[in-house]
Design a protein around this motif. Structure first.
Motif, PDB file in Angstrom:
ATOM      1  N   PRO A  17      43.351  14.374  42.045  1.00  0.00           N
ATOM      2  CA  PRO A  17      44.032  15.526  41.443  1.00  0.00           C
ATOM      3  C   PRO A  17      43.309  15.992  40.185  1.00  0.00           C
ATOM      4  N   THR A  18      43.151  17.289  40.054  1.00  0.00           N
ATOM      5  CA  THR A  18      42.414  17.843  38.922  1.00  0.00           C
ATOM      6  C   THR A  18      43.330  18.449  37.859  1.00  0.00           C
ATOM      7  N   SER A  19      44.637  18.342  38.056  1.00  0.00           N
ATOM      8  CA  SER A  19      45.588  18.860  37.067  1.00  0.00           C
ATOM      9  C   SER A  19      46.845  18.006  37.102  1.00  0.00           C
ATOM     10  N   VAL A  20      47.609  18.057  36.021  1.00  0.00           N
ATOM     11  CA  VAL A  20      48.878  17.332  35.963  1.00  0.00           C
ATOM     12  C   VAL A  20      49.828  17.868  37.024  1.00  0.00           C
ATOM     13  N   ARG A  21      49.824  19.167  37.239  1.00  0.00           N
ATOM     14  CA  ARG A  21      50.701  19.766  38.242  1.00  0.00           C
ATOM     15  C   ARG A  21      50.407  19.188  39.637  1.00  0.00           C
ATOM     16  N   ALA A  22      49.126  19.068  39.965  1.00  0.00           N
ATOM     17  CA  ALA A  22      48.753  18.517  41.270  1.00  0.00           C
ATOM     18  C   ALA A  22      49.174  17.051  41.386  1.00  0.00           C
ATOM     19  N   LEU A  23      49.032  16.304  40.302  1.00  0.00           N
ATOM     20  CA  LEU A  23      49.432  14.905  40.313  1.00  0.00           C
ATOM     21  C   LEU A  23      50.943  14.776  40.498  1.00  0.00           C
ATOM     22  N   LEU A  24      51.719  15.587  39.788  1.00  0.00           N
ATOM     23  CA  LEU A  24      53.172  15.511  39.905  1.00  0.00           C
ATOM     24  C   LEU A  24      53.637  15.835  41.323  1.00  0.00           C
ATOM     25  N   LYS A  25      52.959  16.756  41.994  1.00  0.00           N
ATOM     26  CA  LYS A  25      53.295  17.071  43.378  1.00  0.00           C
ATOM     27  C   LYS A  25      53.070  15.855  44.271  1.00  0.00           C
ATOM     28  N   MET A  26      51.967  15.146  44.046  1.00  0.00           N
ATOM     29  CA  MET A  26      51.696  13.938  44.818  1.00  0.00           C
ATOM     30  C   MET A  26      52.754  12.869  44.544  1.00  0.00           C
ATOM     31  N   LEU A  27      53.165  12.715  43.288  1.00  0.00           N
ATOM     32  CA  LEU A  27      54.172  11.711  42.951  1.00  0.00           C
ATOM     33  C   LEU A  27      55.504  12.009  43.627  1.00  0.00           C
ATOM     34  N   ASP A  28      55.868  13.284  43.724  1.00  0.00           N
ATOM     35  CA  ASP A  28      57.098  13.660  44.423  1.00  0.00           C
ATOM     36  C   ASP A  28      57.058  13.220  45.882  1.00  0.00           C
ATOM     37  N   GLU A  29      55.904  13.411  46.510  1.00  0.00           N
ATOM     38  CA  GLU A  29      55.764  13.011  47.917  1.00  0.00           C
ATOM     39  C   GLU A  29      55.864  11.496  48.067  1.00  0.00           C
ATOM     40  N   HIS A  30      55.283  10.759  47.123  1.00  0.00           N
ATOM     41  CA  HIS A  30      55.354   9.299  47.177  1.00  0.00           C
ATOM     42  C   HIS A  30      56.798   8.820  47.030  1.00  0.00           C
ATOM     43  N   ARG A  31      57.551   9.426  46.112  1.00  0.00           N
ATOM     44  CA  ARG A  31      58.935   8.990  45.877  1.00  0.00           C
ATOM     45  C   ARG A  31      59.779   9.132  47.141  1.00  0.00           C
ATOM     46  N   LYS A  32      59.533  10.178  47.907  1.00  0.00           N
ATOM     47  CA  LYS A  32      60.338  10.417  49.102  1.00  0.00           C
ATOM     48  C   LYS A  32      60.197   9.283  50.112  1.00  0.00           C
ATOM     49  N   ARG A  33      59.000   8.688  50.203  1.00  0.00           N
ATOM     50  CA  ARG A  33      58.798   7.615  51.180  1.00  0.00           C
ATOM     51  C   ARG A  33      58.968   6.233  50.563  1.00  0.00           C
ATOM     52  N   GLY A  34      58.948   6.150  49.205  1.00  0.00           N
ATOM     53  CA  GLY A  34      59.150   4.869  48.537  1.00  0.00           C
ATOM     54  C   GLY A  34      57.879   4.120  48.204  1.00  0.00           C
ATOM     55  N   PHE A  35      56.745   4.638  48.614  1.00  0.00           N
ATOM     56  CA  PHE A  35      55.454   4.032  48.288  1.00  0.00           C
ATOM     57  C   PHE A  35      54.393   5.121  48.306  1.00  0.00           C
ATOM     58  N   SER A  36      53.267   4.853  47.644  1.00  0.00           N
ATOM     59  CA  SER A  36      52.211   5.858  47.549  1.00  0.00           C
ATOM     60  C   SER A  36      51.218   5.694  48.692  1.00  0.00           C
ATOM     61  N   ILE A  37      50.628   6.817  49.096  1.00  0.00           N
ATOM     62  CA  ILE A  37      49.557   6.841  50.084  1.00  0.00           C
ATOM     63  C   ILE A  37      48.502   7.830  49.595  1.00  0.00           C
ATOM     64  N   ILE A  38      47.244   7.386  49.529  1.00  0.00           N
ATOM     65  CA  ILE A  38      46.162   8.296  49.156  1.00  0.00           C
ATOM     66  C   ILE A  38      44.954   8.064  50.057  1.00  0.00           C
TER      67      ILE A  38
END
Length: 282
Positions: free
Chosen positions: A170-191
């Protein structure tokens, strides 16, 4: 912090990245220290056994600091508690499994198990501090924090760039926060292709209900083998292992929720659970 202590710690941290040794001039220049003062500090560190001088006159760390770190980790009990869980998860996924500990605003890798027996292997250096914005472990921890606290941690460490990490970083805080929202929905992160090109990873926080996360459990491997579909299949096993460590972690000072997973940085109370907030334009 006193000036002398600050300079000494800066030198020790700098030498960690230069195991073959560095000249006095390079150390002084890189750390913006006066050559004479830097030389005096190095001589003191040599006298106390933390630094040695090589035959060609460069300066390098001795094994004293690494030995202290290994002794500390060993006596904390965290590896004894976590290693059976890590080994079991590595065997079932046949991928690399890592344990990272929360230390203030940092995540540090301290234990691992390699499940892959053949083919491409992924195995970064033990003991490194992970880049929060570009690692699955960083995302898994950040998603447990209030948004303003997560942004503060990332801002102070700095965003990793695609040039230095993976093309999907992610190149911006906004892009990172969008990724974090997606991770929260599933309960774990995937990259994928975020920490490094061609690398996939997933991570779950080690966290008791209502308390702060004290660590993160990570599965990582080559993207050719560790696909998004496979990571989603591994999700239940990863969460179960993280929950097991959360339940047993109180036996180790590094995983105690009362210590917020830190040593020397104990806060008055853990941060409240993550909550969604109205975002201003960034």
């Amino acid at each position: 912090m006193s000036g002398a202590l600050e300079k000494s710690l800066a030198i020790l941290e700098y030498l960690v990245d230069h195991p073959d040794g560095v000249s006095l001039g390079q150390i002084a220049t890189e750390l913006n220290q006066l050559r004479s003062g830097c030389h005096r500090t190095l001589q003191e560190l040599v006298r106390f056994g933390y630094v040695r001088q090589t035959p060609r006159g460069d300066y390098a760390l001795t094994t004293r600091l690494p030995a202290m770190g290994l002794n500390f980790i060993g006596k904390s009990g965290v590896v004894d508690i976590a290693q059976p869980v890590i080994d079991r998860l590595a065997r079932s996924t046949e991928e690399l499994v890592r344990l990272a500990i929360v230390d203030g605003e940092r995540l540090t890798l301290i234990a691992k198990a390699q499940g892959a027996r053949s083919g491409l292997l992924y195995d970064p250096d033990m003991g490194i501090d992970l880049r929060l914005s570009c690692s699955a472990a960083g995302h898994a921890w950040l998603m447990t924090l209030p948004e303003d606290l997560a942004i503060g941690h990332v801002s102070r460490q700095g965003l990793g760039t695609p040039r230095n990490f993976g093309p999907n970083a992610p190149t911006s805080v906004r892009a990172l926060l969008k990724m974090l929202d997606e991770h929260r929905k599933r309960g774990f992160s995937i990259i994928q292709d975020v920490y490094a090109p061609g690398m996939s990873s997933m991570a779950a926080p080690i966290q008791r209900q209502g308390e702060a996360a004290t660590g993160v459990l990570v599965i990582a491997g080559p993207s050719l083998r560790l696909s998004t579909a496979k990571m989603n299949r591994f999700g239940p096993a990863l969460l179960a292992a993280a929950n097991e460590l959360a339940a047993t972690g109180a036996a180790s000072p590094l995983l105690k929720s009362a210590n917020l997973g830190t040593w020397g940085n104990v806060g008055d109370k853990p941060p409240p659970p993550a909550r969604k907030t109205v975002r201003a334009a960034r």
